[in-house]
Each structure stands twice: as structure tokens, then as C-alpha cells.
Write a protein that holds these residues in place. Structure first.
Motif, short mmCIF file in Angstrom:
data_model
loop_
_atom_site.label_atom_id
_atom_site.label_comp_id
_atom_site.label_asym_id
_atom_site.label_seq_id
_atom_site.Cartn_x
_atom_site.Cartn_y
_atom_site.Cartn_z
N LEU A 1 105.52 -31.32 -85.62
CA LEU A 1 104.48 -32.31 -85.88
C LEU A 1 103.45 -32.34 -84.76
N TRP A 2 103.91 -32.21 -83.53
CA TRP A 2 102.97 -32.22 -82.41
C TRP A 2 102.07 -30.98 -82.41
N SER A 3 102.67 -29.83 -82.71
CA SER A 3 101.86 -28.61 -82.79
C SER A 3 100.81 -28.71 -83.89
N VAL A 4 101.21 -29.30 -85.02
CA VAL A 4 100.25 -29.49 -86.11
C VAL A 4 99.13 -30.44 -85.68
N THR A 5 99.50 -31.51 -84.95
CA THR A 5 98.50 -32.48 -84.49
C THR A 5 97.47 -31.81 -83.59
N ALA B 1 91.52 -27.44 -84.94
CA ALA B 1 90.85 -26.16 -85.12
C ALA B 1 90.71 -25.80 -86.59
N ILE B 2 91.71 -26.16 -87.41
CA ILE B 2 91.60 -25.90 -88.85
C ILE B 2 90.44 -26.71 -89.43
N ARG C 1 92.57 -36.22 -86.93
CA ARG C 1 92.27 -35.05 -86.11
C ARG C 1 91.62 -33.95 -86.95
N PHE C 2 92.09 -33.78 -88.16
CA PHE C 2 91.51 -32.77 -89.05
C PHE C 2 90.05 -33.09 -89.34
N ASN D 1 85.33 -18.25 -83.67
CA ASN D 1 85.60 -19.21 -82.59
C ASN D 1 86.77 -20.13 -82.95
N TRP D 2 86.74 -20.70 -84.15
CA TRP D 2 87.78 -21.67 -84.52
C TRP D 2 89.11 -20.99 -84.79
N LEU D 3 89.10 -19.80 -85.39
CA LEU D 3 90.36 -19.08 -85.59
C LEU D 3 90.98 -18.70 -84.25
N SER D 4 90.14 -18.29 -83.30
CA SER D 4 90.65 -17.97 -81.96
C SER D 4 91.18 -19.22 -81.28
N ASN D 5 90.46 -20.33 -81.45
CA ASN D 5 90.88 -21.61 -80.90
C ASN D 5 92.26 -22.00 -81.45
N PHE D 6 92.41 -21.86 -82.75
CA PHE D 6 93.67 -22.19 -83.40
C PHE D 6 94.78 -21.27 -82.91
N ALA D 7 94.49 -19.97 -82.83
CA ALA D 7 95.51 -19.00 -82.42
C ALA D 7 95.99 -19.26 -80.99
#
Length: 436
Positions: free
Chosen positions: A96-100, A105-106, A158-159, A338-344
Motif C-alpha cells: 500500500l505504501w509503495s502504491v501511495t 507518477a502514474i 495522490r493520483f 519522464n513519468w515512466l522513469s519517475n515511476f520506475a
């Protein structure tokens, strides 16, 4: 001079008024007045207000989630126990924390993908105004999550805040690029990066224990690995925000003198050097009491190198390398990467850190070296140049034919020393872009 004469005029700037090098001659009064005129009050006000409502919020939401981590996890556990009658499983809590953290970024990716369609109907300025609705909705969801005892509201908030950031980072740099005279296009473009850094700094400041009784996603864990005592970590983290802000302001002040290439290539090169030094200090941190503080210096140096070039200049280059009809698509592509890299990075860094331990930063050092070499051989200098000049230089460096130009926009660009007269108003008026 008619349009034929303008279209056949040389593309190089006439700097003969400066005289031979070392002559001590100064630009005529008209050129000094032109520079003052470029920095109009309305232009500065628009850029500052736009950045405050856009990139500032992005930077703030990058860092604000860092300090209250234990309190948010406790809230998740309490909400789960009220619903199910037993504490949450540690693995479920970690998920849950990782998703938060990563859902931001998603949301940013979604915002990037819809920015072009919204901008097509509303224009750049109105898109930035309407985008505030996403920020307000997200703030309300997160503010009332505790009272509603629903951690899902925090995640959804957050999303939606990520959607706001994605739209902001796609539209704001494009808008600033189009309303700026080419002589100050780089300095004004750095406003985006400066306010991102200010937002990060404010988020860290509000996370200090004295202000909130309870490097961006995982900064505290990085400093913990570096041997910094837990009670000092928030203050060291705060210093990163201060260094970011100062470095981005420095970049904005010198970018029109040094150019984009030196700041970008030099930034990547210095990051690679300091990532290597950081790896050495992490390996040797148990050998002396002062080595962990040297690790702090390396981290701050990496951040300063990033914010002085690679952090903000890509926003400027995306607007300078593409003609107006292509810019929305270019910003979508750049924003998606940028956002995919941020998420990764946000999702994978803990696993990289666990697998490589103190050598984890060598991965980033290698990426920085590749980036520096690529930009050295491929990227032309875009400082104080029109799109036509940039296209010709790009073609020359890459041994390709320059793209053909059609008359009206190219003539206007040469005549005005910058983008054509409709460069900032085309989408605002709902008119289809004309190709350069």
C-alpha cells in the motif's frame, strides 16, 4: 524589406556592432533598451504566477510524502484494523505504501497524455487555469481521508495530484517558451525548474519535527544508509532542497551566457563523478567517523549538478527543438519518458539498493556518462537562436538535410528575431497550428 528578401536573408546574427574582440566597445543603447524591454513586468508576472500554480505543486508533492511516512503507515494500519478487526499484514502495508508513493507518477503519465487534447480545445493559458481544479480536488480528498477513515482517499488524491503535475509539466514549459523572446528564452524557461525546487524545499521544510509533529521519494533511507543519525536526517534532507533551489536559480542566471550544452553536458558529467565518489564513501563509511558527512557532500553535489542543467534544461530544449505544430506531441513524448522513469525509479530503487547495496549508485553514474556523451555528439547549441537556425545546426551536426520551411511563419520568425506573432496565441484561439 519584403518577404522574399527576408526569406533569403542570412540566418546568422549580426554582431558587428560589438567590434573586434578586446576592443572594449559596448552594445549601442538600442540593444540595451531591447534587453530591458524583453523583461516586461507582465511577462515576469505571468511566468511566476504560472509556475507557482503548476511546477511548485509538483515539487511540493514530490517531497511532502517523505517525512510523515510512519504516520501515514500508522493511519493505514488503524483504518485496516477498524474494518477487518486485525492489524494489517506487513507485506500488505508495504504494498500500500509503495502504491501511495508511485501512484503519483502514474497520475503524471495520465496528465501528460491528456494535456494535448485539453490544450487543443482550451489553449495553453486556460489549460493551466482549469488544471487547478485537479489540485483542489486532490487536496480535499487527502485532507478529509483521516476523518473518513479511508486510506483509499489518500491514494486517489495522490493520483489526481499526479494528473495535475503531468498537465503542468507539459503545458507550462511550452507556454513559457512561446511567450518568451529568444534572448531570454532560457532564463525564463528555468522558472519551471526553479519553482519545482522551491516546492521540494517547502515540502521538506514542513516535514521538520518542529513544524510537523509527526532525495525525494526515499531520501531518508538513503541518508540512513550513509550513516546519518535518524534524528539529524530531516535537517540533512532539508539541505538538499536548499541546494536544489540555489543551483536552479544559478542555472537561470547563467544559461543565456554559457548556453544549454555546457550546463547539460557538464551537469551529467559532474553527476557521474559524484555518484562514483558517493559509492566510495559508502563503501568506506565505517572506517572513520567523518566519512558519512563526506557522503552528504557527495549527495548535495549530485543534486546541485542535476539542478544546474539536467533538471531544468530539457524543458527548454523540448520547446526549442520542435516547431509549434509539433511541440504538443514532443512534450507528450518527453513527459511520458519522464513519468515512466519517475515511476520506475520510485518503485525499483529499494530493490536495486537491496541487491547492489553500496554499489547501487553506479547504475546512475553509468546512465549519466551515456547521457553526457550522447548530448556532446548530437545536441546543437540553441542559445539565442530561432527555430530555423536550430534546425540547420541540427542537420549540420547530424549530416542530414534541414527541414523545409513554409513562408509565413518562417518570415515572421526572422523578422521578429523569434517565434512568429501567432506563436503563443494559436492554441489559445483554437486555430490549427501552421507548420514552420
Amino acid at each position: 524589406m519584403d518577404s522574399r528578401e527576408l526569406s533569403s536573408a542570412p540566418l546568422t546574427h549580426d554582431r558587428s556592432y560589438l567590434g573586434p574582440p578586446g576592443s572594449g566597445r559596448k552594445p549601442p543603447e538600442c540593444h540595451r533598451q531591447r534587453r530591458k524591454k524583453d523583461w516586461s513586468c507582465s511577462l515576469v508576472a505571468v511566468s511566476l504566477v504560472g509556475a507557482l500554480g503548476s511546477s511548485f505543486l509538483y515539487g511540493y508533492n514530490l517531497s511532502v510524502v517523505n517525512a510523515p511516512t510512519p504516520y501515514i503507515k500508522a493511519f493505514y494500519n488503524e483504518s485496516w484494523e477498524r474494518r477487518h478487526g486485525h492489524p494489517i499484514d506487513p507485506d500488505t502495508l508495504t504494498l500500500l505504501w509503495s502504491v501511495t508513493v508511485s501512484i503519483f507518477a502514474i497520475g503524471g503519465l495520465v496528465g501528460t497524455l491528456i494535456a494535448k487534447k485539453i490544450g487543443k480545445f482550451l489553449g495553453r493559458k486556460n489549460t493551466l487555469l482549469i488544471n487547478n481544479g485537479f489540485a483542489i480536488s486532490a487536496a480535499l480528498l487527502m485532507a478529509f481521508a483521516l476523518q473518513a477513515e479511508a486510506f483509499e482517499m489518500l491514494i486517489v488524491g495522490r493520483f489526481i495530484m499526479g494528473v495535475d503535475g503531468g498537465i503542468s509539466l507539459s503545458v507550462l514549459p511550452m507556454y513559457l517558451n512561446e511567450i518568451s523572446p529568444k534572448e531570454i528564452r532560457g532564463s525564463l524557461g528555468q522558472v519551471t525548474a526553479i519553482f519545482i525546487c522551491i516546492g521540494v524545499f517547502v515540502g521538506q521544510l514542513l516535514g521538520l519535527p518542529e513544524l510537523l509533529v509527526k532525495i525525494w521519494f526515499y531520501t531518508n533511507s538513503i541518508f540512513g544508509k550513509a550513516g546519518i543519525p535518524q534524528e539529524k536526517t530531516p535537517y540533512v534532507t532539508l539541505s538538499t532542497g536548499g541546494v536544489e533551489t540555489l543551483a536552479s536559480i544559478f542555472s537561470g542566471l547563467v544559461i543565456e551566457r554559457l548556453g544549454r550544452r555546457p550546463l547539460l553536458i557538464g551537469g551529467f558529467g559532474l553527476m557521474a563523478v559524484f555518484f562514483g565518489a558517493l559509492t566510495v564513501t559508502l563503501v568506506l563509511q565505517d572506517h572513520a567517523a567523518w566519512i558519512p558527512y563526506l557522503s552528504i557532500v557527495c549527495i548535495l553535489a549530485v543534486i546541485a549538478a542535476f539542478c544546474s542543467g539536467p533538471g531544468g534544461i530539457p524543458f527548454i530544449l523540448t520547446g526549442e527543438l520542435f516547431q509549434q505544430s509539433q511541440r504538443p506531441a514532443a512534450f507528450i513524448m518527453a513527459g511520458t519518458v519522464n513519468w515512466l522513469s519517475n515511476f520506475a525509479v520510485g518503485l525499483l530503487f529499494p530493490f536495486i539498493q537491496r541487491s547492489l547495496d553500496t554499489y547501487c549508485f553506479l547504475v546512475f553514474a553509468a546512465i549519466c556518462v551515456i547521457g553526457a556523451l550522447y548530448f556532446y555528439f548530437v545536441l546543437p547549441e540553441t542559445k539565442n537562436r530561432t527555430h530555423a537556425e536550430i534546425s540547420q545546426e541540427f542537420a549540420k551536426r547530424n549530416k542530414a538535410s534541414p527541414p523545409e520551411e513554409t513562408g509565413d511563419t518562417a518570415v515572421a520568425e526572422k523578422a521578429n528575431g523569434g517565434p512568429g506573432p501567432d506563436s503563443s496565441s494559436t492554441l489559445d484561439n483554437g486555430v490549427k497550428d501552421r507548420a514552420v
